[in-house]
Design a protein around this motif. Structure first.
Motif, PDB file in Angstrom:
ATOM      1  N   ALA A  35      42.671  37.025  48.768  1.00 43.31           N
ATOM      2  CA  ALA A  35      43.265  36.169  49.287  1.00 43.31           C
ATOM      3  C   ALA A  35      42.808  35.892  50.955  1.00 43.31           C
ATOM      4  CB  ALA A  35      44.900  36.768  49.330  1.00 43.31           C
ATOM      5  N   ASP A  36      42.144  36.838  51.371  1.00 40.67           N
ATOM      6  CA  ASP A  36      41.660  36.721  52.714  1.00 40.67           C
ATOM      7  C   ASP A  36      40.461  35.879  52.257  1.00 40.67           C
ATOM      8  OD1 ASP A  36      43.505  38.021  53.999  1.00 40.67           O
ATOM      9  OD2 ASP A  36      42.523  39.943  53.976  1.00 40.67           O
ATOM     10  N   GLN A  37      39.489  35.921  51.775  1.00 43.34           N
ATOM     11  CA  GLN A  37      38.244  35.372  51.459  1.00 43.34           C
ATOM     12  C   GLN A  37      38.782  33.716  51.109  1.00 43.34           C
ATOM     13  OE1 GLN A  37      36.425  37.373  48.225  1.00 43.34           O
ATOM     14  NE2 GLN A  37      35.023  38.432  49.597  1.00 43.34           N
ATOM     15  N   LEU A  38      39.724  33.543  50.204  1.00 43.84           N
ATOM     16  CA  LEU A  38      40.137  32.144  50.030  1.00 43.84           C
ATOM     17  C   LEU A  38      40.760  31.402  51.171  1.00 43.84           C
ATOM     18  CD1 LEU A  38      42.020  32.833  46.383  1.00 43.84           C
ATOM     19  CD2 LEU A  38      39.733  31.524  46.819  1.00 43.84           C
ATOM     20  N   THR A  49      48.272  33.587  47.151  1.00 44.30           N
ATOM     21  CA  THR A  49      48.819  34.636  46.462  1.00 44.30           C
ATOM     22  C   THR A  49      47.970  35.039  45.101  1.00 44.30           C
ATOM     23  OG1 THR A  49      50.956  34.158  47.160  1.00 44.30           O
ATOM     24  CG2 THR A  49      50.881  35.777  45.366  1.00 44.30           C
ATOM     25  N   VAL A  50      47.583  36.242  45.172  1.00 41.71           N
ATOM     26  CA  VAL A  50      46.626  36.789  44.088  1.00 41.71           C
ATOM     27  C   VAL A  50      47.181  37.818  43.354  1.00 41.71           C
ATOM     28  CG1 VAL A  50      44.423  37.934  43.621  1.00 41.71           C
ATOM     29  CG2 VAL A  50      44.474  36.421  45.629  1.00 41.71           C
ATOM     30  N   ARG A  51      47.482  37.466  41.910  1.00 45.65           N
ATOM     31  CA  ARG A  51      47.751  38.367  40.757  1.00 45.65           C
ATOM     32  C   ARG A  51      46.650  38.829  40.062  1.00 45.65           C
ATOM     33  NH1 ARG A  51      51.715  38.512  43.984  1.00 45.65           N
ATOM     34  NH2 ARG A  51      53.613  36.961  43.738  1.00 45.65           N
ATOM     35  N   ALA A 128      30.971  34.454  44.302  1.00 46.19           N
ATOM     36  CA  ALA A 128      31.341  33.322  43.739  1.00 46.19           C
ATOM     37  C   ALA A 128      32.603  32.833  43.292  1.00 46.19           C
ATOM     38  CB  ALA A 128      30.597  33.503  42.259  1.00 46.19           C
ATOM     39  N   VAL A 129      33.548  33.739  43.262  1.00 45.29           N
ATOM     40  CA  VAL A 129      35.177  33.358  42.801  1.00 45.29           C
ATOM     41  C   VAL A 129      35.669  32.595  43.705  1.00 45.29           C
ATOM     42  CG1 VAL A 129      37.309  34.399  42.518  1.00 45.29           C
ATOM     43  CG2 VAL A 129      35.321  35.495  41.339  1.00 45.29           C
ATOM     44  N   PRO A 130      35.430  32.538  44.913  1.00 43.16           N
ATOM     45  CA  PRO A 130      36.228  31.644  46.043  1.00 43.16           C
ATOM     46  C   PRO A 130      35.587  30.203  45.826  1.00 43.16           C
ATOM     47  CG  PRO A 130      35.529  33.751  47.227  1.00 43.16           C
ATOM     48  CD  PRO A 130      35.191  33.549  45.635  1.00 43.16           C
TER      49      PRO A 130
END
Length: 369
Positions: A35-38, A49-51, A128-130
């Protein structure tokens, strides 16, 4: 469009581990900071919000990346996530080269193949994910975030495992692939990393105990002392390699670890699974051998007096003689250790098979939720 209590738009990102084994460990560490990276790299005006969730224990192999994307898309819709990222330990290919990641704007999901990332998997996933989330939202024309200010091909410059991008720009279907040569090397090493050789090493504890027992008996046999003195370095190396090879082969055959091609598993995928299994066991048995060698050297130094060894060998004894003695005894003891491996818990040994994934605790409750 969902809004948070602070009036900011909320975007829910689901991260799915398929199977919920090693990928679940990566997911757990990723979601704690995603969440902080995004917020930092995509849009700070959005409440992220990360699930996290689990995918199938035995993901479908026959459908490749498309089957994984479809499964993840269904999970996204059922959970009402805005986008979803699937992390898997399945080795995947596109255009006959390793596939690192795939995005699908139509499904609003992306997939990352952990083995294709090589040894530094967690760090690469964090990088990579963000960007994959940003690409998904841009290609899906999501107005809650500004369009990504970079082209898909630019991801290759930020993620070393990616060589180039393939896909359909109009459809928002992008495949991020590795290079043909280094990508395959990275894929194989990544499979061994994902298979956790340390778990296989701990699982062979009874084998190591059996090998130590064999070594202890051999230490008291003067014939072994003379044999070690007579054999040269080349033949001792051959004996060691034969012992380790026989042990790996015995583990595979005795515990049915060999993957066979079938309707769901292609011949190429079965070969990759078997290669991952063999390399994992080879690494685990090699480390076990080093532990056995070190223990045997210590035992020989404590139990065999120099004068006794000199009387048997009929010459002056040096430190290298103890090392050679431990070398041949360790090589012979690995064969005795193979007998001890038959006493191992079946699930413990089968964990070394790349295609084997036991159901984790809580799986049924998660599945029925």
């Amino acid at each position: 469009m969902t809004h948070s209590q602070q009036g900011r738009p909320e975007i829910v990102v689901g991260v799915v581990a398929t199977p919920p084994d090693y990928p679940a460990q990566v997911v757990a560490r990723l979601t704690a900071e995603l969440a902080d990276q995004l917020s930092e790299r995509v849009d700070a005006d959005v409440q992220w919000t990360v699930r996290e969730g689990w995918g199938d224990v035995a993901p479908r192999r026959d459908g490749g990346v498309e089957a994984l994307l479809d499964d993840c898309a269904r999970r996204r819709k059922d959970a009402r996530w805005d986008v979803a990222i699937c992390l898997t330990d399945l080795p995947l290919h596109a255009e006959r080269v390793p596939l690192v990641a795939q995005t699908s704007a139509r499904r609003r999901v992306a997939m990352v193949s952990l083995p294709a990332l090589g040894l530094r998997q967690l760090g690469t996933v964090r990088a990579a994910v963000p960007d994959l989330v940003s690409r998904l939202l841009t290609d899906a024309s999501d107005e809650r975030v500004p369009p990504a200010g970079w082209e898909p091909a630019e991801l290759a410059s930020r993620v070393g495992a990616i060589s180039r991008v393939v896909g359909e720009a109009d459809a928002g279907e992008w495949g991020y692939v590795a290079s043909r040569l280094t990508g395959r090397v990275r894929l194989v090493t990544g499979m061994v990393r994902a298979n956790r050789p340390g778990r296989a090493l701990l699982g062979l504890s009874k084998l190591l105990v059996g090998a130590f027992g064999t070594a202890a008996v051999a230490l008291t046999t003067s014939t072994i002392w003379q044999m070690g003195d007579a054999l040269g370095g080349l033949r001792l190396t051959v004996v060691m390699l034969l012992g380790l090879t026989a042990l790996v082969a015995w583990l595979i055959v005795a515990h049915d670890l060999w993957e066979k091609p079938d309707r769901e598993t292609s011949a190429e995928l079965a070969r990759l699974f078997n290669l991952g299994t063999v390399l994992t066991l080879a690494l685990a048995t090699a480390v076990s051998y080093l532990v056995l060698f070190a223990g045997t050297v210590l035992a020989a130094a404590l139990l065999i007096d120099t004068s006794v060894l000199e009387q048997t060998l009929q010459r002056t004894v040096h430190v290298t003689d103890y090392l050679i003695l431990a070398w041949i005894i360790s090589s012979l003891a690995t064969v005795g250790g193979a007998i001890g491996s038959g006493l191992e818990d079946e699930d413990t040994v089968r964990a070394a098979a790349y295609g084997y994934h036991p159901e984790p605790g809580g799986w049924r409750d998660e599945k029925n939720a």
